[in-house]
Design a protein around this motif. Structure first.
Motif, PDB file in Angstrom:
ATOM      1  N   GLU A 298      -5.846  -2.144  -6.065  1.00  0.00           N
ATOM      2  CA  GLU A 298      -4.814  -1.272  -6.615  1.00  0.00           C
ATOM      3  C   GLU A 298      -3.553  -1.407  -5.772  1.00  0.00           C
ATOM      4  O   GLU A 298      -3.618  -1.470  -4.548  1.00  0.00           O
ATOM      5  N   PRO A 299      -2.368  -1.419  -6.422  1.00  0.00           N
ATOM      6  CA  PRO A 299      -1.144  -1.489  -5.624  1.00  0.00           C
ATOM      7  C   PRO A 299      -0.986  -0.231  -4.771  1.00  0.00           C
ATOM      8  O   PRO A 299      -1.264   0.870  -5.240  1.00  0.00           O
ATOM      9  N   ASP A 300      -0.593  -0.419  -3.501  1.00  0.00           N
ATOM     10  CA  ASP A 300      -0.399   0.752  -2.643  1.00  0.00           C
ATOM     11  C   ASP A 300       0.995   1.333  -2.890  1.00  0.00           C
ATOM     12  O   ASP A 300       1.674   0.951  -3.839  1.00  0.00           O
ATOM     13  N   ASP A 301       1.423   2.247  -2.033  1.00  0.00           N
ATOM     14  CA  ASP A 301       2.694   2.928  -2.285  1.00  0.00           C
ATOM     15  C   ASP A 301       3.865   1.959  -2.333  1.00  0.00           C
ATOM     16  O   ASP A 301       4.845   2.180  -3.039  1.00  0.00           O
ATOM     17  N   ALA A 302       3.780   0.856  -1.573  1.00  0.00           N
ATOM     18  CA  ALA A 302       4.865  -0.104  -1.576  1.00  0.00           C
ATOM     19  C   ALA A 302       4.697  -1.136  -2.680  1.00  0.00           C
ATOM     20  O   ALA A 302       5.481  -2.063  -2.817  1.00  0.00           O
ATOM     21  N   GLY A 303       3.640  -0.988  -3.498  1.00  0.00           N
ATOM     22  CA  GLY A 303       3.444  -1.908  -4.602  1.00  0.00           C
ATOM     23  C   GLY A 303       2.719  -3.188  -4.223  1.00  0.00           C
ATOM     24  O   GLY A 303       2.648  -4.120  -5.011  1.00  0.00           O
ATOM     25  N   ASN A 304       2.167  -3.249  -3.009  1.00  0.00           N
ATOM     26  CA  ASN A 304       1.452  -4.463  -2.597  1.00  0.00           C
ATOM     27  C   ASN A 304      -0.041  -4.286  -2.826  1.00  0.00           C
ATOM     28  O   ASN A 304      -0.587  -3.212  -2.618  1.00  0.00           O
TER      29      ASN A 304
END
Lengths: 340, 383
Positions: A298-304
């Motif tokens: 799943e993407p984390d808060d920074a989208g990675n």
């Protein structure tokens, strides 16, 4: 059938399985040794803030991701060996916790926490599913013919319901103001929060899984019961066997292949436990191995997305599956060789 | 047929086993029944402390939404009628009217027609009729019932879009995996070679794989597929991430091991003499498969199709990771409800969405109960 015809019949299916199962497996294996990261370049940045006497300027060196001419982040892939595995398993911390008998410390590491839950979950649900399934099959076999249909209909409902929805439906009975929590509170006279500590959540998860899978075991055992030889049952009666002895020495041995089949399917499925964590939203307390991989993906808060760590945890999950399957495969191989 | 006297059971044992069955039925049905009841009540009623309040819904009734005695009787009668039609009439109709060799199509049409008719008759005819009769007879509502949450979910939050996406994905998965699977299942059932054995074993290993392992393999490739495929396809290279077609392919592949095992066991029940007869008459292998074996194979195909449907419809992991928000299917979409589930209204809306997802499955068990049971036992009892 000639080989060519055989090949023509199975080719589309083989192609799909190769492209979408075998190839991803290899790529996950390779990915777990590599790490893809944005290229970061040390840049000197001067930031100025207006002050009382004039601007106050500061120069800092920051590592910023480098952009190409389209404004996209340039990434590079490096070989990191077992680094990702180390990030997931955290051997140093784990070993320190083990050598000081610090169970809680070990359980603070996500991977070990997930492994512990997945294994206990698999092993605890197995006897429950088989026991409840067998009891149901025997009870329905005893029941009048006219009520068997409706009972099977109702029993199939928990089996076909979407797993996430099934977990949610049980969750809604037990949330803070759910009806069963209210009943338990009224009965015990104290506040009950079923989702505030790990063990109650795990209990609900066990209950959910047995509720969900027992119908499957029941239907299979029930079909098996129809083929029990009445002659051997009568012979057992004549020999003076009690009801329980008949069950133990005639019926259960007859059902044994089916029990093994259900146990195998259940082991495979319970090891993949995942939907319960989503449905019960238990990630703060209880997580499973498959959920760990899902969380890395799943993407984390920074989208990675941490693909590399996900691959490492996926490969570690695979090891468990292999251990589970080896006895089965050896037995099948022996049977196959015996048949020829 | 009466059992021999020695095998007959004492009354106490029969009582215990009947009580156990009743208890199980209660446990099996209660959570599903309860969310269905909650979804038609205003939030305060849905989470009331007294179970009777939840069922009767006094606040929902006070709002002016409710069912009178007549309405309750009418709905119970209607549901019972649906049950009878689905379990008795429908199978008879299909077997009488579907032309030989196209039973699967017949079942598909029958199931769809049953669903559409249920919605049309229930909400289009029964609701206005009961309301008109209530008005004419001056009956007061007896229990509270509101459809406001369903309206909020389906109309305001555009849940129908997720429904359409779900239908596209499941429809695609069922069609493709049956086409590919029947061919392979037939080939495997009719070939006794070592290769066939090994293919089945590998399929068994693949069946045990956790799906997240596979998705970890797809994700980076799917996200960058436009760049990877550009040298081959030029500028038309698609980004596979977020494409329903890519998800269909993935789910078909994940489903293949199970499908070929199940179809193989169904094909093995069809005597090989039938193929040989067709071959003697001058058919090729493929013609024998298509024109002789497939027409007698429909029950197996329907059953396997059902399980493919369940897998695709129930999937959360693959669809939530490989589809983006714009074309999400129903099951991952519900996650967005319970992530923002802050007020009780949100909670009841999530319940209504959950019931909406379950309703088609409920209909499915009613129509296909026999096929599901035969599918479960096919793999186990015969090998």
């Amino acid at each position: 059938m000639k080989f060519k015809t055989f090949a023509a019949f199975v080719a589309p299916s083989m192609f799909m399985m190769f492209l979408f199962i075998a190839a991803p497996l290899v790529s996950v294996f390779l990915q777990s040794f590599y790490l893809t990261q944005p290229v970061r370049v040390a840049t000197e940045i001067e930031t100025c803030t207006p002050g009382f006497t004039g601007q106050v300027c500061k120069t800092e060196t920051k590592f910023l991701p480098q952009l190409d001419e389209n404004g996209k982040v340039i990434t590079e892939t490096t070989f990191v060996g077992l680094e990702s595995y180390r990030n997931v398993v955290q051997p140093d911390h784990a070993w320190a916790a083990i050598s000081s008998f610090d169970w809680r410390g070990l359980m603070n590491i996500d991977f070990w926490k997930a492994l512990r839950f997945t294994l206990t979950f698999t092993l605890l649900t197995l006897p429950l599913v088989i026991g409840v399934g067998l009891a149901l099959a025997l009870a329905v076999n005893n029941a009048a013919r006219s009520i068997r249909g409706p009972v099977i209909f109702i029993s199939l409902l928990p089996f076909i319901i979407t797993p996430v929805i099934g977990a949610l439906s049980i969750r809604w009975l037990f949330v803070g103001d759910g009806i069963l929590t209210r009943l338990m509170e009224a009965y015990s006279g104290q506040d009950i929060a079923m989702f505030a500590q790990a063990w109650t959540i795990e209990l609900l998860m066990l209950f959910y899984r047995v509720w969900h899978v027992a119908p499957f075991a029941f239907v299979i055992f029930y079909a098996g019961l129809q083929t029990v030889n009445t002659d051997s049952l009568e012979a057992a009666v004549i020999d003076g066997a009690t009801r329980f002895e008949r069950l133990r020495y005639v019926i259960v041995p007859h059902l044994m292949p089916l029990i093994v089949f259900v146990a195998l399917i259940h082991l495979m499925d319970a090891y993949r436990v995942f939907e319960e964590v989503v449905g019960f939203r238990s990630q703060a307390h209880v997580i499973s191995l498959q959920w760990l991989t899902y969380d890395f993906l799943e993407p984390d808060d920074a989208g990675n997305r941490s693909i590399s760590r996900a691959s490492a945890s996926a490969m570690l999950t695979m090891i468990g599956i292999v251990i589970l399957l080896v006895p089965l495969l050896r037995k099948t191989w022996r049977d196959h060789k015996g048949a020829h | 047929m009466s059992a021999p006297k020695a095998l007959r059971q004492p009354a106490s044992l029969r009582l215990v086993s009947a009580a156990f069955l009743a208890f199980w039925c209660l446990i099996a049905a209660f959570p599903i029944f309860w969310i269905a009841v909650m979804s038609i009540k205003v939030p305060i009623d849905a989470f009331a402390a007294n179970p009777l309040d939840v069922i009767l819904g006094p606040l929902t009734k006070a709002q002016g939404d409710g069912l009178s005695l007549l309405g309750i009787v009418a709905w119970i009668g209607f549901l019972w009628l649906t049950f009878r039609v689905c379990t008795r009439l429908l199978p008879a109709l299909v077997s009488r009217h579907a032309p030989f060799g196209s039973a699967a199509l017949g079942w598909l049409i029958a199931a769809l027609a049953a669903g559409v008719l249920f919605v049309l008759l229930g909400f289009g005819v029964l609701v206005p009729l009961v309301r008109a009769l209530d008005g004419a007879l001056g009956l007061e509502p007896l229990i509270g019932l509101t459809t406001q949450h369903y309206q909020a979910v389906w109309v305001e939050n555009a849940f129908w879009r997720n429904f359409v996406n779900s239908m596209i994905v499941t429809g695609g998965v069922v069609t493709v995996s049956l086409t590919v699977g029947t061919l392979a299942g037939y080939g495997l059932a009719r070939s006794g070679s070592n290769l066939a054995f090994w293919i089945l074993i590998v399929a068994l290993v693949f069946r045990a794989l956790p799906h997240s392992v596979l998705v970890a393999g797809y994700l980076p490739v799917f996200i960058n597929s436009a760049e990877i495929l550009r040298p081959i396809l030029g500028d038309a290279a698609p980004t596979l991430y977020g494409q329903p077609l890519a998800v269909i392919a993935v789910l078909v592949a994940i489903n293949q091991p199970f499908t070929i095992w199940m179809l193989r066991s169904f094909f093995q029940n069809i005597p090989a003499d039938l193929d040989e007869a067709a071959r003697v008459d001058g058919c090729t292998h493929f013609q024998a498969f298509r024109w002789v074996i497939m027409p007698v194979m429909w029950p197996g195909v329907i059953t396997t199709g059902l399980f493919s449907f369940l897998l695709a419809y129930n999937d959360f992991l693959v669809t939530s990771l490989l589809l983006d928000a714009s074309n999400q299917t129903m099951v991952p979409a519900i996650a967005s409800y319970f992530n923002r589930e802050t007020t009780t209204t949100d909670q009841v809306e999530a319940v209504a969405a959950a019931v909406s997802i379950t309703a088609p499955l409920f209909l499915l068990v009613m129509v296909f109960q026999r096929q599901i049971v035969s599918g479960l036992t096919a793999g186990a009892v015969k090998g």
